[in-house]
Design an enzyme around this catalytic site. Structure first.
Site, PDB file in Angstrom:
ATOM      1  N   ASP A 230       0.506  -0.897  -0.436  1.00  0.00           N
ATOM      2  CA  ASP A 230       0.087   0.097   0.212  1.00  0.00           C
ATOM      3  C   ASP A 230       1.296   0.988  -0.408  1.00  0.00           C
ATOM      4  O   ASP A 230       1.537   1.481   0.919  1.00  0.00           O
ATOM      5  CB  ASP A 230      -0.575  -0.288   1.363  1.00  0.00           C
ATOM      6  N   CYS A 396      -8.945   6.353  10.400  1.00  0.00           N
ATOM      7  CA  CYS A 396      -9.298   5.269   9.814  1.00  0.00           C
ATOM      8  C   CYS A 396      -8.242   3.752   9.460  1.00  0.00           C
ATOM      9  O   CYS A 396      -7.589   3.179   8.775  1.00  0.00           O
ATOM     10  CB  CYS A 396      -9.526   5.102   7.643  1.00  0.00           C
TER      11      CYS A 396
HETATM   12  N1  PLP Z   1      -4.045   3.287   2.782  1.00  0.00           N
HETATM   13  C1  PLP Z   1      -3.796   4.856   3.628  1.00  0.00           C
HETATM   14  C2  PLP Z   1      -2.102   4.044   4.031  1.00  0.00           C
HETATM   15  C3  PLP Z   1      -4.658   5.110   3.694  1.00  0.00           C
HETATM   16  O1  PLP Z   1      -3.720   6.692   3.831  1.00  0.00           O
HETATM   17  C4  PLP Z   1      -4.976   5.909   3.277  1.00  0.00           C
HETATM   18  C5  PLP Z   1      -6.219   6.996   2.990  1.00  0.00           C
HETATM   19  O2  PLP Z   1      -5.932   7.750   3.623  1.00  0.00           O
HETATM   20  C6  PLP Z   1      -5.334   5.006   2.212  1.00  0.00           C
HETATM   21  C7  PLP Z   1      -5.371   3.777   2.111  1.00  0.00           C
HETATM   22  C8  PLP Z   1      -7.347   4.959   1.304  1.00  0.00           C
HETATM   23  O3  PLP Z   1      -6.919   5.446   0.010  1.00  0.00           O
HETATM   24  P1  PLP Z   1      -7.660   5.931  -0.462  1.00  0.00           P
HETATM   25  O4  PLP Z   1      -9.730   6.284   0.010  1.00  0.00           O
HETATM   26  O5  PLP Z   1      -7.283   7.213  -1.653  1.00  0.00           O
HETATM   27  O6  PLP Z   1      -9.068   4.684  -1.535  1.00  0.00           O
END
Ligand code: PLP
Length: 446
Positions: A230, A396
């Site tokens: 990620d 989140c």
């Molecule tokens: N992964 C990480 C580490 C994030 O910080 C975020 C969003 O804050 C995401 C995934 C998800 O990103 P998106 O909302 O653009 O799909």
């Protein structure tokens, strides 16, 4: 579980701050939104780029250019506009691929990181029921294991929980140390012959931790597992090259790297992408369609059903060019200097506790903290009144706040337009919150 107490050494106070690697004033002039004021005329101090970044004029212009001059559906139609739209869309794919060292046929456009991860998770469960034998190679089922970590954003956790529920596979995870890092003591047992995929973040959105991916990827590949990285919080902030990374998938979001909302990227090794069945089906992803059944196009088209987010892809290419103009090495260094400055300044405030690594070693610029005696939402409210935009909540990453025994944190994140003045404003704002709630520094330490 004990809370991480990261108290970096306070700054000497005497030392002059180093000149920042990026010319903040020149960069700010490129971002129209930074000229506006908020909350009764206050300068906007934007410390929430980790949630979504602001956009430079060149990105806004690129999208406008597309709509005003070219607008048509790429890969459909033989008229001149369709031809030009296809050319612009595919040129953007090449630009974005080159940014991470990947050929264009390994770049799949999605809506965001969340969709990119879901794409892989659904492809793996679809593989179990695919009628084509060549799509069953990575099928996940009962007895298989998927490994994540306790510091994942929900976007890199829930799709794997759901994949396990759909297929009967088991979800396992690597825990965290009290110091805000991945606990790799159990790596060899958690990642084992049953592991089908390891999904791990390169940089934590809440702790700022940069993870030792080399060790994790080596172990995963040693047992034949795929690795998804990620990169939502790493690709915007540091140079990332997929060849050096050595993973099988990398995901990131355009809106976190100066680009438009509504466009994300899935990079996948071509041979892996080629062995996966589609996630979404429909127009533009087909080879032959008959009433009795259909066959699918080769990657990346196999994973891009429907008319794509063309203007956003072109905007993202402009964002990539803007970042390349600054130089990703300098972007990384800029944020590192600011992170060190912010950690030291926050450490001077009694009652403030940083949740995450205390210094800039293997650490990015997401700084989460708590202020003793004040709920993080109240801290955010006072900062907002002063024109300072930060994020509050569990970011989140609910398991992380639970792990460290806090209800939520206040989080500041930095980017290319962030300067010392922004961090000074943050630090003053935290002190103002302490005064407002009657939690004076003396009381906080008592
Ligand atoms: N992964 C990480 C580490 C994030 O910080 C975020 C969003 O804050 C995401 C995934 C998800 O990103 P998106 O909302 O653009 O799909």
């Amino acid at each position: 579980m004990t809370q991480t107490v990261s108290r970096p050494a306070a700054s000497s106070g005497e030392a002059r701050e180093p000149t920042l690697p990026l010319d903040v004033e020149a960069i700010r002039a490129d971002f129209p939104i930074l000229t506006r004021t908020v909350r009764d005329g206050k300068r906007l101090v934007y410390l929430d780029s980790g949630a979504t970044s602001q956009k430079p004029r060149s990105v806004l212009d690129a999208e406008r250019w597309f709509y005003e001059n070219v607008n048509a559906a790429p890969h459909r139609g033989a008229h001149q506009l369709a031809e030009e739209a296809t050319g612009a869309y595919e040129a953007a794919r090449a630009t974005i691929g080159a940014f991470i060292g990947a050929p264009e046929n390994e770049i799949v456009f999605t809506r965001n990181s969340t969709e990119s991860i879901n794409l892989v998770a659904y492809a793996l469960s679809n593989a179990a029921t695919a009628k084509e034998p060549e799509f069953r190679r990575y099928a996940v089922g009962q007895g298989d294991e998927i490994v994540v970590t306790e510091m994942e954003h929900h976007a890199n956790l829930l799709p794997w929980q759901q994949l396990c529920e759909r297929t009967g596979a088991t979800l396992r995870w690597l825990g965290l140390t009290d110091g805000g890092r991945l606990d790799l003591a159990d790596l060899a047992t958690v990642v084992n012959e049953r592991t089908k995929l390891v999904a791990v973040t390169q940089q934590s959105n809440i702790l700022g931790t940069i993870n030792p991916l080399g060790e994790i990827i080596a172990r995963a590949h040693g047992v034949g597992a795929l690795v998804l990285v990620d990169g939502a919080q790493s690709v915007p902030h540091q140079p990332v090259d997929v060849t050096e990374l050595g993973a099988d998938f990398l995901v990131f979001s355009g809106h976190k790297m100066l680009g438009p909302t509504g466009v994300g990227v899935l990079w996948g090794r071509y041979d892996v992408l080629d062995a996966l069945p589609p996630f979404l089906t429909g127009g533009s992803m087909i080879e032959v369609v008959r009433m009795e059944g259909s066959t699918f196009a080769a990657p990346p088209q196999r994973f891009e059903a429907g008319v794509p987010m063309t203007a956003q892809v072109i905007g993202l290419a402009a964002a990539v060019e803007y970042l390349q103009g600054l130089g990703m090495d300098r972007v990384e260094e800029h944020e590192k200097v600011l992170t060190g400055y912010a950690l030291a300044k926050l450490a001077e405030i009694p009652g403030v506790t940083v949740i995450g690594p205390p210094d800039t070693v293997a650490r990015g610029g997401a700084i989460s903290f708590t202020v003793e005696g004040i709920h993080p939402h109240d801290v955010g409210q006072v900062l907002d009144d002063l024109g300072i935009a930060v994020r509050v909540g569990h970011h989140c990453a609910w398991p992380v706040v639970r792990r460290y025994g806090v209800p939520a944190t206040t989080r500041a994140t930095f980017y290319v337009h962030t300067g010392y003045d922004d961090i000074d404003a943050l630090v003053e704002g935290v002190r103002a919150a302490q005064r407002f709630f009657g939690v004076t520094p003396e009381e906080a330490t008592a």
